[in-house]
Write a protein that holds these residues in place. Structure first.
Motif, PDB file in Angstrom:
ATOM      1  N   ALA A 103       3.096   5.758  -2.995  1.00  0.00           N
ATOM      2  CA  ALA A 103       4.305   6.760  -3.481  1.00  0.00           C
ATOM      3  C   ALA A 103       4.174   6.638  -5.076  1.00  0.00           C
ATOM      4  O   ALA A 103       4.370   7.585  -5.585  1.00  0.00           O
ATOM      5  CB  ALA A 103       5.600   5.859  -3.130  1.00  0.00           C
ATOM      6  N   VAL A 104       3.886   5.462  -5.975  1.00  0.00           N
ATOM      7  CA  VAL A 104       3.871   5.660  -7.171  1.00  0.00           C
ATOM      8  C   VAL A 104       2.629   6.418  -7.958  1.00  0.00           C
ATOM      9  O   VAL A 104       2.660   7.204  -8.552  1.00  0.00           O
ATOM     10  CB  VAL A 104       3.715   4.182  -7.896  1.00  0.00           C
ATOM     11  CG1 VAL A 104       3.329   4.207  -9.192  1.00  0.00           C
ATOM     12  CG2 VAL A 104       4.894   3.360  -7.423  1.00  0.00           C
ATOM     13  N   SER A 105       1.516   6.309  -7.036  1.00  0.00           N
ATOM     14  CA  SER A 105       0.376   7.262  -7.705  1.00  0.00           C
ATOM     15  C   SER A 105       0.568   8.717  -7.187  1.00  0.00           C
ATOM     16  O   SER A 105      -0.233   9.509  -7.893  1.00  0.00           O
ATOM     17  CB  SER A 105      -0.904   6.565  -6.919  1.00  0.00           C
ATOM     18  OG  SER A 105      -0.905   6.775  -5.437  1.00  0.00           O
ATOM     19  N   LEU A 106       1.597   8.949  -6.220  1.00  0.00           N
ATOM     20  CA  LEU A 106       1.789  10.468  -6.058  1.00  0.00           C
ATOM     21  C   LEU A 106       2.994  10.927  -7.000  1.00  0.00           C
ATOM     22  O   LEU A 106       2.708  12.004  -7.314  1.00  0.00           O
ATOM     23  CB  LEU A 106       1.756  10.642  -4.763  1.00  0.00           C
ATOM     24  CG  LEU A 106       0.711  10.415  -3.894  1.00  0.00           C
ATOM     25  CD1 LEU A 106       0.819  10.611  -2.387  1.00  0.00           C
ATOM     26  CD2 LEU A 106      -0.622  11.519  -4.148  1.00  0.00           C
ATOM     27  N   ILE A 107       3.866  10.209  -7.109  1.00  0.00           N
ATOM     28  CA  ILE A 107       5.233  10.681  -7.502  1.00  0.00           C
ATOM     29  C   ILE A 107       4.859  10.817  -9.004  1.00  0.00           C
ATOM     30  O   ILE A 107       5.221  11.832  -9.516  1.00  0.00           O
ATOM     31  CB  ILE A 107       6.540   9.721  -7.246  1.00  0.00           C
ATOM     32  CG1 ILE A 107       6.417   9.966  -5.735  1.00  0.00           C
ATOM     33  CG2 ILE A 107       7.609  10.114  -7.903  1.00  0.00           C
ATOM     34  CD1 ILE A 107       7.758   8.821  -5.260  1.00  0.00           C
ATOM     35  N   ILE A 108       4.565   9.956  -9.885  1.00  0.00           N
ATOM     36  CA  ILE A 108       4.458   9.981 -11.192  1.00  0.00           C
ATOM     37  C   ILE A 108       3.709  11.419 -11.695  1.00  0.00           C
ATOM     38  O   ILE A 108       4.040  11.888 -12.399  1.00  0.00           O
ATOM     39  CB  ILE A 108       4.253   8.530 -11.800  1.00  0.00           C
ATOM     40  CG1 ILE A 108       5.195   7.717 -11.539  1.00  0.00           C
ATOM     41  CG2 ILE A 108       3.926   8.794 -13.452  1.00  0.00           C
ATOM     42  CD1 ILE A 108       5.105   6.294 -11.921  1.00  0.00           C
ATOM     43  N   SER A 114       0.954  -1.202  -0.007  1.00  0.00           N
ATOM     44  CA  SER A 114       0.076  -0.003  -0.163  1.00  0.00           C
ATOM     45  C   SER A 114       0.821   1.318  -0.057  1.00  0.00           C
ATOM     46  O   SER A 114       0.630   2.113  -0.638  1.00  0.00           O
ATOM     47  CB  SER A 114      -1.109   0.109   1.217  1.00  0.00           C
ATOM     48  OG  SER A 114      -0.214  -0.082   2.443  1.00  0.00           O
ATOM     49  N   LEU A 115       1.909   1.359   0.563  1.00  0.00           N
ATOM     50  CA  LEU A 115       3.013   2.338   0.522  1.00  0.00           C
ATOM     51  C   LEU A 115       3.473   2.555  -0.780  1.00  0.00           C
ATOM     52  O   LEU A 115       3.695   3.559  -1.255  1.00  0.00           O
ATOM     53  CB  LEU A 115       3.992   2.290   1.702  1.00  0.00           C
ATOM     54  CG  LEU A 115       3.588   2.553   3.134  1.00  0.00           C
ATOM     55  CD1 LEU A 115       4.630   2.463   3.972  1.00  0.00           C
ATOM     56  CD2 LEU A 115       3.265   3.991   3.109  1.00  0.00           C
ATOM     57  N   VAL A 116       3.890   1.448  -1.263  1.00  0.00           N
ATOM     58  CA  VAL A 116       4.478   1.593  -2.683  1.00  0.00           C
ATOM     59  C   VAL A 116       3.352   2.188  -3.580  1.00  0.00           C
ATOM     60  O   VAL A 116       3.776   3.028  -4.444  1.00  0.00           O
ATOM     61  CB  VAL A 116       5.165   0.389  -3.021  1.00  0.00           C
ATOM     62  CG1 VAL A 116       5.324   0.124  -4.813  1.00  0.00           C
ATOM     63  CG2 VAL A 116       6.296  -0.086  -2.525  1.00  0.00           C
ATOM     64  N   PHE A 117       2.140   1.393  -3.480  1.00  0.00           N
ATOM     65  CA  PHE A 117       1.042   2.068  -4.517  1.00  0.00           C
ATOM     66  C   PHE A 117       0.920   3.547  -4.386  1.00  0.00           C
ATOM     67  O   PHE A 117       0.561   4.376  -5.095  1.00  0.00           O
ATOM     68  CB  PHE A 117      -0.184   1.309  -4.211  1.00  0.00           C
ATOM     69  CG  PHE A 117      -1.464   1.906  -5.032  1.00  0.00           C
ATOM     70  CD1 PHE A 117      -1.452   1.593  -6.521  1.00  0.00           C
ATOM     71  CD2 PHE A 117      -2.404   2.300  -4.244  1.00  0.00           C
ATOM     72  CE1 PHE A 117      -2.428   2.071  -7.080  1.00  0.00           C
ATOM     73  CE2 PHE A 117      -3.478   2.944  -5.097  1.00  0.00           C
ATOM     74  CZ  PHE A 117      -3.511   2.675  -6.631  1.00  0.00           C
ATOM     75  N   VAL A 129       7.777   6.702   0.229  1.00  0.00           N
ATOM     76  CA  VAL A 129       9.120   5.784  -0.131  1.00  0.00           C
ATOM     77  C   VAL A 129       9.913   5.751   0.984  1.00  0.00           C
ATOM     78  O   VAL A 129      10.519   4.592   1.322  1.00  0.00           O
ATOM     79  CB  VAL A 129       9.693   6.410  -1.345  1.00  0.00           C
ATOM     80  CG1 VAL A 129      11.109   5.630  -1.521  1.00  0.00           C
ATOM     81  CG2 VAL A 129       8.818   5.963  -2.633  1.00  0.00           C
ATOM     82  N   TRP A 130      10.372   6.939   1.783  1.00  0.00           N
ATOM     83  CA  TRP A 130      11.001   6.895   2.937  1.00  0.00           C
ATOM     84  C   TRP A 130      10.441   5.953   4.105  1.00  0.00           C
ATOM     85  O   TRP A 130      11.192   5.418   4.484  1.00  0.00           O
ATOM     86  CB  TRP A 130      11.271   8.144   3.238  1.00  0.00           C
ATOM     87  CG  TRP A 130      12.253   8.665   4.294  1.00  0.00           C
ATOM     88  CD1 TRP A 130      13.235   7.740   4.865  1.00  0.00           C
ATOM     89  CD2 TRP A 130      11.803   9.533   5.550  1.00  0.00           C
ATOM     90  NE1 TRP A 130      13.823   8.260   5.846  1.00  0.00           N
ATOM     91  CE2 TRP A 130      12.975   9.347   6.359  1.00  0.00           C
ATOM     92  CE3 TRP A 130      10.909  10.454   5.687  1.00  0.00           C
ATOM     93  CZ2 TRP A 130      13.078   9.949   7.636  1.00  0.00           C
ATOM     94  CZ3 TRP A 130      11.058  11.055   6.924  1.00  0.00           C
ATOM     95  CH2 TRP A 130      12.064  10.926   7.805  1.00  0.00           C
ATOM     96  N   ALA A 131       9.309   6.010   4.126  1.00  0.00           N
ATOM     97  CA  ALA A 131       8.389   5.008   5.132  1.00  0.00           C
ATOM     98  C   ALA A 131       8.753   3.765   4.792  1.00  0.00           C
ATOM     99  O   ALA A 131       8.613   2.884   5.763  1.00  0.00           O
ATOM    100  CB  ALA A 131       7.192   5.560   5.209  1.00  0.00           C
ATOM    101  N   CYS A 132       8.899   3.124   3.650  1.00  0.00           N
ATOM    102  CA  CYS A 132       9.005   1.786   3.266  1.00  0.00           C
ATOM    103  C   CYS A 132      10.507   1.310   3.626  1.00  0.00           C
ATOM    104  O   CYS A 132      10.611   0.386   4.247  1.00  0.00           O
ATOM    105  CB  CYS A 132       8.915   1.805   1.820  1.00  0.00           C
ATOM    106  SG  CYS A 132       7.381   1.735   1.056  1.00  0.00           S
ATOM    107  N   PHE A 133      11.456   2.325   3.541  1.00  0.00           N
ATOM    108  CA  PHE A 133      12.777   1.724   3.948  1.00  0.00           C
ATOM    109  C   PHE A 133      12.780   2.018   5.574  1.00  0.00           C
ATOM    110  O   PHE A 133      13.810   1.332   5.989  1.00  0.00           O
ATOM    111  CB  PHE A 133      13.812   2.901   3.324  1.00  0.00           C
ATOM    112  CG  PHE A 133      13.740   2.776   1.800  1.00  0.00           C
ATOM    113  CD1 PHE A 133      14.078   1.410   1.311  1.00  0.00           C
ATOM    114  CD2 PHE A 133      13.660   3.684   0.866  1.00  0.00           C
ATOM    115  CE1 PHE A 133      14.472   1.099  -0.019  1.00  0.00           C
ATOM    116  CE2 PHE A 133      13.778   3.425  -0.324  1.00  0.00           C
ATOM    117  CZ  PHE A 133      14.058   2.100  -0.931  1.00  0.00           C
TER     118      PHE A 133
END
Length: 72
Positions: free
Chosen positions: A17-22, A12-15, A64-68
């Motif tokens: 991030a991708v839906s906001l960054i791109i 969910s965090l990756v989704f 993304v930072w929260a994922c790491f």
């Protein structure tokens, strides 16, 4: 935290991030921002839209930072 919960949180965090960054990056660096639907053609309106897209990109980078750094 179990493996299922961790994988669900990561996905969910990756989704997020991708839906906001791109879209944020695409709209932030676009030359003709808001040309088809903006009512008033002014520099202030374009700068507000560009800053909104930059903030959207920043929230994606925080995801993304929260994922790491998920354990902290």
């Amino acid at each position: 935290m179990t493996i299922i919960h961790r994988s669900l949180l990561y996905s969910s965090l990756v989704f997020l991030a991708v839906s906001l960054i791109i879209p944020g990056l695409i709209e932030m660096f676009k030359l003709e921002i808001g040309k088809s639907w903006i009512i008033v053609e002014s520099a202030d309106a374009k700068n507000h839209l560009r800053s909104l897209n930059a903030m959207m990109t920043a929230v994606g980078l925080i995801a993304v930072w929260a994922c790491f750094d998920l354990d902290h």
